[in-house]
Write an enzyme that holds these catalytic residues in place. Structure first.
Site, PDB file in Angstrom:
ATOM      1  N   ALA A  19       0.806  -1.227   0.000  1.00  0.00           N
ATOM      2  CA  ALA A  19       0.000   0.000   0.000  1.00  0.00           C
ATOM      3  C   ALA A  19       0.841   1.280   0.000  1.00  0.00           C
ATOM      4  O   ALA A  19       0.514   2.252  -0.686  1.00  0.00           O
ATOM      5  CB  ALA A  19      -0.941  -0.027   1.197  1.00  0.00           C
ATOM      6  N   CYS A 124       1.509 -11.647   5.072  1.00  0.00           N
ATOM      7  CA  CYS A 124       1.796 -10.921   3.828  1.00  0.00           C
ATOM      8  C   CYS A 124       3.145 -10.201   3.923  1.00  0.00           C
ATOM      9  O   CYS A 124       4.049 -10.663   4.625  1.00  0.00           O
ATOM     10  CB  CYS A 124       0.657  -9.956   3.502  1.00  0.00           C
ATOM     11  SG  CYS A 124       0.687  -9.402   1.769  1.00  0.00           S
ATOM     12  N   ASP A 193      -4.005  -1.930   4.351  1.00  0.00           N
ATOM     13  CA  ASP A 193      -4.230  -1.243   3.077  1.00  0.00           C
ATOM     14  C   ASP A 193      -5.191  -0.086   3.272  1.00  0.00           C
ATOM     15  O   ASP A 193      -5.147   0.901   2.537  1.00  0.00           O
ATOM     16  CB  ASP A 193      -4.772  -2.217   2.027  1.00  0.00           C
ATOM     17  CG  ASP A 193      -3.697  -3.206   1.611  1.00  0.00           C
ATOM     18  OD1 ASP A 193      -3.481  -4.184   2.361  1.00  0.00           O
ATOM     19  OD2 ASP A 193      -3.047  -2.987   0.581  1.00  0.00           O
ATOM     20  N   LYS A 229      -3.215   5.881   5.105  1.00  0.00           N
ATOM     21  CA  LYS A 229      -3.959   4.651   4.817  1.00  0.00           C
ATOM     22  C   LYS A 229      -5.363   4.703   5.442  1.00  0.00           C
ATOM     23  O   LYS A 229      -6.140   3.763   5.334  1.00  0.00           O
ATOM     24  CB  LYS A 229      -3.192   3.436   5.324  1.00  0.00           C
ATOM     25  CG  LYS A 229      -1.944   3.189   4.485  1.00  0.00           C
ATOM     26  CD  LYS A 229      -1.122   2.052   4.988  1.00  0.00           C
ATOM     27  CE  LYS A 229       0.124   1.902   4.136  1.00  0.00           C
ATOM     28  NZ  LYS A 229       1.137   1.076   4.789  1.00  0.00           N
TER      29      LYS A 229
HETATM   30  P1  RI2 Z   1       2.876  -1.652   3.403  1.00  0.00           P
HETATM   31  C1  RI2 Z   1      -0.211  -5.126   0.868  1.00  0.00           C
HETATM   32  O1  RI2 Z   1      -1.120  -5.330  -0.191  1.00  0.00           O
HETATM   33  C2  RI2 Z   1      -0.483  -6.061   2.029  1.00  0.00           C
HETATM   34  O2  RI2 Z   1      -1.850  -6.282   2.270  1.00  0.00           O
HETATM   35  C3  RI2 Z   1       0.195  -5.305   3.142  1.00  0.00           C
HETATM   36  O3  RI2 Z   1      -0.194  -5.726   4.433  1.00  0.00           O
HETATM   37  C4  RI2 Z   1      -0.284  -3.878   2.838  1.00  0.00           C
HETATM   38  O4  RI2 Z   1      -0.244  -3.803   1.404  1.00  0.00           O
HETATM   39  C5  RI2 Z   1       0.505  -2.773   3.457  1.00  0.00           C
HETATM   40  O5  RI2 Z   1       1.823  -2.780   2.995  1.00  0.00           O
HETATM   41  P2  RI2 Z   1      -0.665  -5.937  -1.634  1.00  0.00           P
HETATM   42  O6  RI2 Z   1      -0.186  -4.761  -2.462  1.00  0.00           O
HETATM   43  O7  RI2 Z   1       2.385  -0.343   2.870  1.00  0.00           O
HETATM   44  O8  RI2 Z   1       0.373  -6.993  -1.438  1.00  0.00           O
HETATM   45  O9  RI2 Z   1       2.985  -1.638   4.907  1.00  0.00           O
HETATM   46  O10 RI2 Z   1      -1.951  -6.502  -2.209  1.00  0.00           O
HETATM   47  O11 RI2 Z   1       4.157  -2.098   2.729  1.00  0.00           O
END
Ligand code: RI2
Length: 314
Positions: A19, A124, A193, A229
């Protein structure tokens, strides 16, 4: 437009993902797109910028960081194209720098909740969540991490690679083993997200069942989420759209075609109610989920009128 469309495609296909990262990539792309626009006519320039913003926002529907980043840059002002370009560059650079600093601050704040000897479970791949683990480790705390593989896109493999590089002991498990291992876990740390006004967390599919297992075991759940977010449009009563991705991420088309009565569902995210979350670590403080309204109202910097008058999603 070519480079912008390429970036949009990379976000769609998840070559650029996470995100925070997609938000920064969108801000940088808008800045560079503006710089490349050949026109000297401000109305035409503004129109082109609006179209570009729309292309980027429409790549993925769930991570609210994306429309928030785009909107932060699209608040530019300028009577002339030159002024507008300067304003866009300033806003985009500011967003990117603030975002990087936010991830760092979250690490420092969140690490206070991690004790020496803790086993952390994560899901994730979240830069904000990993920032907490990295900081706790850097402070000399002896931590170990249990990381889920995070089907179908296996972002858990990115997580174990990053933790390994940091020298953090890590165990990789399948998603369905989270409850089996919960008895060994001291604290759960995950990213987000989107965060809605009622404190619900939208994060990678499987987050809510992990949180449920943690709740059952009375294990604390910490969510690492920068303020961008938080979903301003949830204040208007809007729900965050959950992205449903292609079935080929779950099963090959060839295999699926062997069946006549089988379909596939592939939601990329789920919603974790605030009851299962102890704390949201933001760059402006660690807050209980019940305080999400304050973040949206006081820290995101958008008035209700502005949120309301904007037709973009979220
Ligand atoms: P940061 C990701 O989504 C994951 O769901 C993860 O927890 C979230 O974004 C936040 O990520 P995806 O792009 O911003 O893998 O903390 O669908 O890195």
């Amino acid at each position: 437009m070519e480079h912008l469309l390429e970036t949009a495609q990379k976000i769609k296909s998840m070559e650029i993902r996470g995100a925070g990262k997609i938000a920064r990539a969108a801000a940088a792309e808008l800045r560079d797109y503006a710089e490349r626009l050949p026109t000297d006519e401000i109305n035409e320039f503004n129109e082109k910028m609006k179209q570009a913003a729309e292309v980027l926002v429409n790549t993925r529907p769930t991570a609210v960081s994306l429309p928030n980043a785009v909107r932060a840059v699209m608040r530019y002002r300028g009577e002339t194209v030159d002024e507008a370009k300067k304003s866009i560059k300033k806003l985009a650079d500011e967003f990117i720098a603030n975002s990087e600093n936010a991830v760092k601050s979250i690490g420092e704040m969140g690490a206070r909740r991690v004790r020496d000897g803790d086993t952390i479970m994560t899901h994730c791949n979240s830069a904000a969540a990993i920032s907490i683990m990295a900081e706790a480790h850097a402070q000399g705390k002896d931590i170990s991490v249990i990381a889920t593989e995070s089907r179908p896109r296996l972002q858990g493999h990115i997580t174990i690679k990053q933790l390994d590089r940091l020298g953090i002991k890590t165990t990789l498990i399948v998603d369905s083993a989270v409850r089996y291992f919960m008895k060994d876990v001291d604290i759960v740390i995950m990213g987000a997200d989107a965060v809605t006004v009622n404190g619900s967390i939208i994060n990678k599919i499987g987050t809510s069942q992990l949180a449920l297992a943690a709740h059952e075991a009375r294990t604390n759940v910490i969510i690492a989420a920068e303020t961008y977010k938080f979903s301003p449009r949830s204040i208007l009563g809007e729900l965050v759209e959950i992205e449903e991705r292609d079935s080929s991420e779950v099963i090959s088309r060839e295999k699926l075609n062997e069946f006549s009565n089988v379909s596939v569902r592939n939601p990329a995210f789920d919603v974790t109610p605030r009851e299962y979350v102890d704390l949201i670590c933001t760059e402006v403080g660690a807050i209980p989920p019940e305080m999400a309204y304050i973040i949206i109202k006081d820290f995101l910097g958008w008035g209700i009128e502005e949120i309301n008058s904007n037709n973009q999603k979220h």
